[in-house]
Enzyme design. Structure first.
Site, PDB file in Angstrom:
ATOM      1  N   ALA A  63      29.034  40.573 -81.337  1.00  0.00           N
ATOM      2  CA  ALA A  63      28.060  39.542 -80.975  1.00  0.00           C
ATOM      3  C   ALA A  63      28.862  38.326 -80.505  1.00  0.00           C
ATOM      4  O   ALA A  63      30.027  38.160 -80.892  1.00  0.00           O
ATOM      5  CB  ALA A  63      27.216  39.195 -82.191  1.00  0.00           C
ATOM      6  N   GLY A 108      29.132  43.685 -83.621  1.00  0.00           N
ATOM      7  CA  GLY A 108      27.928  44.151 -82.925  1.00  0.00           C
ATOM      8  C   GLY A 108      28.213  45.288 -81.958  1.00  0.00           C
ATOM      9  O   GLY A 108      27.311  46.073 -81.635  1.00  0.00           O
ATOM     10  N   GLU A 111      28.291  48.312 -84.029  1.00  0.00           N
ATOM     11  CA  GLU A 111      26.895  48.550 -84.440  1.00  0.00           C
ATOM     12  C   GLU A 111      26.054  49.105 -83.295  1.00  0.00           C
ATOM     13  O   GLU A 111      25.182  49.953 -83.506  1.00  0.00           O
ATOM     14  CB  GLU A 111      26.294  47.246 -84.975  1.00  0.00           C
ATOM     15  CG  GLU A 111      26.911  46.851 -86.322  1.00  0.00           C
ATOM     16  CD  GLU A 111      26.611  45.422 -86.723  1.00  0.00           C
ATOM     17  OE1 GLU A 111      26.855  44.498 -85.913  1.00  0.00           O
ATOM     18  OE2 GLU A 111      26.125  45.206 -87.848  1.00  0.00           O
ATOM     19  N   GLU A 131      33.174  41.092 -89.590  1.00  0.00           N
ATOM     20  CA  GLU A 131      32.304  39.953 -89.906  1.00  0.00           C
ATOM     21  C   GLU A 131      32.721  39.149 -91.131  1.00  0.00           C
ATOM     22  O   GLU A 131      32.629  37.925 -91.117  1.00  0.00           O
ATOM     23  CB  GLU A 131      30.840  40.421 -90.082  1.00  0.00           C
ATOM     24  CG  GLU A 131      30.133  40.765 -88.781  1.00  0.00           C
ATOM     25  CD  GLU A 131      30.349  42.199 -88.331  1.00  0.00           C
ATOM     26  OE1 GLU A 131      31.236  42.892 -88.888  1.00  0.00           O
ATOM     27  OE2 GLU A 131      29.631  42.645 -87.423  1.00  0.00           O
TER      28      GLU A 131
HETATM   29  N1  DAK Z   1      32.346  36.565 -78.816  1.00  0.00           N
HETATM   30  C1  DAK Z   1      32.596  35.679 -77.812  1.00  0.00           C
HETATM   31  N2  DAK Z   1      33.654  35.761 -77.003  1.00  0.00           N
HETATM   32  C2  DAK Z   1      34.511  36.776 -77.207  1.00  0.00           C
HETATM   33  C3  DAK Z   1      34.321  37.733 -78.242  1.00  0.00           C
HETATM   34  C4  DAK Z   1      33.158  37.607 -79.080  1.00  0.00           C
HETATM   35  N3  DAK Z   1      32.870  38.472 -80.035  1.00  0.00           N
HETATM   36  N4  DAK Z   1      35.347  38.596 -78.211  1.00  0.00           N
HETATM   37  C5  DAK Z   1      36.151  38.189 -77.193  1.00  0.00           C
HETATM   38  N5  DAK Z   1      35.649  37.110 -76.597  1.00  0.00           N
HETATM   39  C6  DAK Z   1      36.193  36.360 -75.468  1.00  0.00           C
HETATM   40  C7  DAK Z   1      37.375  35.511 -75.913  1.00  0.00           C
HETATM   41  O1  DAK Z   1      36.941  34.307 -76.478  1.00  0.00           O
HETATM   42  C8  DAK Z   1      38.102  35.301 -74.595  1.00  0.00           C
HETATM   43  O2  DAK Z   1      37.430  34.323 -73.847  1.00  0.00           O
HETATM   44  P1  DAK Z   1      38.247  33.193 -73.037  1.00  0.00           P
HETATM   45  O3  DAK Z   1      39.081  32.502 -74.052  1.00  0.00           O
HETATM   46  O4  DAK Z   1      39.051  33.971 -72.034  1.00  0.00           O
HETATM   47  O5  DAK Z   1      37.169  32.356 -72.414  1.00  0.00           O
HETATM   48  C9  DAK Z   1      37.901  36.638 -73.890  1.00  0.00           C
HETATM   49  O6  DAK Z   1      36.771  37.257 -74.526  1.00  0.00           O
HETATM   50  C10 DAK Z   1      39.087  37.552 -74.024  1.00  0.00           C
HETATM   51  O7  DAK Z   1      39.364  37.673 -75.417  1.00  0.00           O
HETATM   52  P2  DAK Z   1      40.853  37.446 -76.003  1.00  0.00           P
HETATM   53  O8  DAK Z   1      41.609  36.508 -75.170  1.00  0.00           O
HETATM   54  O9  DAK Z   1      40.679  37.149 -77.432  1.00  0.00           O
HETATM   55  O10 DAK Z   1      41.461  38.921 -75.784  1.00  0.00           O
HETATM   56  P3  DAK Z   1      42.577  39.601 -76.655  1.00  0.00           P
HETATM   57  O11 DAK Z   1      42.928  40.841 -75.928  1.00  0.00           O
HETATM   58  O12 DAK Z   1      43.670  38.653 -77.016  1.00  0.00           O
HETATM   59  O13 DAK Z   1      41.853  40.011 -78.028  1.00  0.00           O
HETATM   60  C11 DAK Z   1      40.009  40.929 -79.360  1.00  0.00           C
HETATM   61  C12 DAK Z   1      40.791  40.954 -78.014  1.00  0.00           C
HETATM   62  C13 DAK Z   1      38.789  41.822 -79.229  1.00  0.00           C
HETATM   63  C14 DAK Z   1      40.912  41.458 -80.474  1.00  0.00           C
HETATM   64  C15 DAK Z   1      39.611  39.463 -79.662  1.00  0.00           C
HETATM   65  O14 DAK Z   1      38.942  38.951 -78.517  1.00  0.00           O
HETATM   66  C16 DAK Z   1      38.684  39.359 -80.828  1.00  0.00           C
HETATM   67  O15 DAK Z   1      39.127  39.409 -81.985  1.00  0.00           O
HETATM   68  N6  DAK Z   1      37.408  39.135 -80.539  1.00  0.00           N
HETATM   69  C17 DAK Z   1      36.413  38.911 -81.576  1.00  0.00           C
HETATM   70  C18 DAK Z   1      36.071  40.218 -82.233  1.00  0.00           C
HETATM   71  C19 DAK Z   1      35.076  40.032 -83.335  1.00  0.00           C
HETATM   72  O16 DAK Z   1      35.366  39.358 -84.352  1.00  0.00           O
HETATM   73  N7  DAK Z   1      33.907  40.615 -83.161  1.00  0.00           N
HETATM   74  C20 DAK Z   1      32.862  40.552 -84.130  1.00  0.00           C
HETATM   75  C21 DAK Z   1      31.977  39.420 -83.765  1.00  0.00           C
HETATM   76  S1  DAK Z   1      30.871  39.086 -85.068  1.00  0.00           S
HETATM   77  C22 DAK Z   1      24.057  38.820 -87.643  1.00  0.00           C
HETATM   78  C23 DAK Z   1      23.877  39.290 -86.380  1.00  0.00           C
HETATM   79  C24 DAK Z   1      24.925  39.830 -85.718  1.00  0.00           C
HETATM   80  C25 DAK Z   1      26.176  39.875 -86.266  1.00  0.00           C
HETATM   81  C26 DAK Z   1      26.341  39.367 -87.529  1.00  0.00           C
HETATM   82  C27 DAK Z   1      25.308  38.851 -88.221  1.00  0.00           C
HETATM   83  N8  DAK Z   1      22.973  38.276 -88.389  1.00  0.00           N
HETATM   84  C28 DAK Z   1      21.818  37.828 -87.721  1.00  0.00           C
HETATM   85  C29 DAK Z   1      23.109  38.150 -89.822  1.00  0.00           C
HETATM   86  C30 DAK Z   1      27.286  40.368 -85.531  1.00  0.00           C
HETATM   87  C31 DAK Z   1      28.477  39.784 -85.681  1.00  0.00           C
HETATM   88  C32 DAK Z   1      29.591  40.094 -84.826  1.00  0.00           C
HETATM   89  O17 DAK Z   1      29.572  40.965 -84.000  1.00  0.00           O
END
Ligand code: DAK
Length: 258
Positions: A63, A108, A111, A131
């Site tokens: 997400a 997400g 998921e 998360e």
């Molecule tokens: N959200 C927003 N932007 C994201 C992103 C994300 N999840 N993942 C990557 N990006 C963006 C980065 O910010 C970056 O943008 P710029 O800085 O270039 O503008 C671009 O994508 C490239 O990412 P990186 O530069 O970080 O690329 P790397 O190869 O260095 O790293 C990575 C790739 C996938 C390891 C890293 O980007 C990363 O750790 N991303 C976040 C992964 C993550 O934590 N995903 C889970 C998100 S939390 C809920 C509803 C839904 C959810 C929870 C609760 N409720 C209503 C209770 C869901 C939660 C989630 O999914």
């Protein structure tokens, strides 16, 4: 649509989450477009769906954290509902949905793949529910669907520890059915979708319903669900054609979807 593309190839529909600059992260707009795309699938002709991500690095990296970070409790719940409604629509979609996971499937993104019927991935795929490292719980069904697919112990290990796993471990624990070199992933997904699409569509739909509905109830009720859906096939032309073809020692040219 800005972030979701949809193309039909014969009897297969291909939905691509297309926001590669953010590694296809799911913001509200992506979720809304995904929802609309699903509503537009022509179920008379399309018999299997593939969902994938644009680019070579990411299926969906979760997400959108930048959108979520400032949400209030009410907004967080609304965002969660939007995602959950779309993912449930995929899970209960009448035709089979294959996730072709071409890289990161985090939060997400993992998921989203869990809401599909079948998951296959590329060798560079990485799965995880990170998360708790962000101060939240998985919010699009991760705490529920992951445990049902890989078992409680492994799901808890991945979720509590925010531990990501590579493709080969995902294969070992049954999270994905197959792993392919990246360039072969979509070819394999289409081949799998085509293998589904050539069968009697109502029977395939009934199988999906029988498996999914049956898993929610005890075995007596589950068998009764199967009986009804089995019986339902006998009012279709496809059952008559499928069985006649066998008895007449010929191949079915095409099923009619009726
Ligand atoms: N959200 C927003 N932007 C994201 C992103 C994300 N999840 N993942 C990557 N990006 C963006 C980065 O910010 C970056 O943008 P710029 O800085 O270039 O503008 C671009 O994508 C490239 O990412 P990186 O530069 O970080 O690329 P790397 O190869 O260095 O790293 C990575 C790739 C996938 C390891 C890293 O980007 C990363 O750790 N991303 C976040 C992964 C993550 O934590 N995903 C889970 C998100 S939390 C809920 C509803 C839904 C959810 C929870 C609760 N409720 C209503 C209770 C869901 C939660 C989630 O999914």
């Amino acid at each position: 649509m800005e972030f979701v593309t949809y193309q039909v190839e014969g009897r297969i529909g291909i939905i691509t989450i297309n926001r590669p600059k953010a590694l296809n992260a799911l913001n509200s707009k992506v979720l809304e477009e995904l929802d609309k795309t699903l509503d537009g699938v022509e179920l008379n002709t399309v018999r299997a769906l593939i969902i994938t991500g644009a680019g070579e690095k990411s299926f969906v990296a979760g997400a959108d954290i930048s959108e979520m970070c400032a949400l209030t409790k009410a907004e967080g719940e609304a965002f969660g509902k939007k995602g959950n409604d779309v993912f449930r629509k995929i899970e209960t979609f009448p035709i089979p949905v294959i996730a072709a996971i071409n890289g990161y499937a985090l939060g997400g993104g993992c998921e989203l793949s869990l809401s599909c019927d079948i998951r296959i991935c590329s060798e560079n795929a990485i799965f995880g529910q990170p998360e708790v490292g962000l101060g939240i719980t998985p919010g699009f069904g991760g705490t529920q669907r992951l445990a049902r697919i890989v078992g409680i112990g492994m799901a808890k290990e991945m979720i509590y520890g925010a531990r990501s796993i590579k493709a080969e471990e995902a294969y070992r624990i049954g999270l994905v059915n197959q792993v392919y070199p990246l360039e072969e992933l979509m070819v394999a997904a289409k081949k799998m979708a085509e293998a589904i699409a050539k069968n009697a569509p109502i029977a395939v739909r009934n199988c999906k319903k029988a498996i999914d509905d049956g898993l929610q109830v005890d075995m007596d009720q589950a068998i009764s669900i199967e009986e009804k859906l089995f019986g339902n096939c006998f009012q279709t032309e496809d059952q008559k054609e499928g069985m006649s073809a066998f008895l007449e020692k010929r191949k079915v040219e095409t099923f009619f979807n009726k």
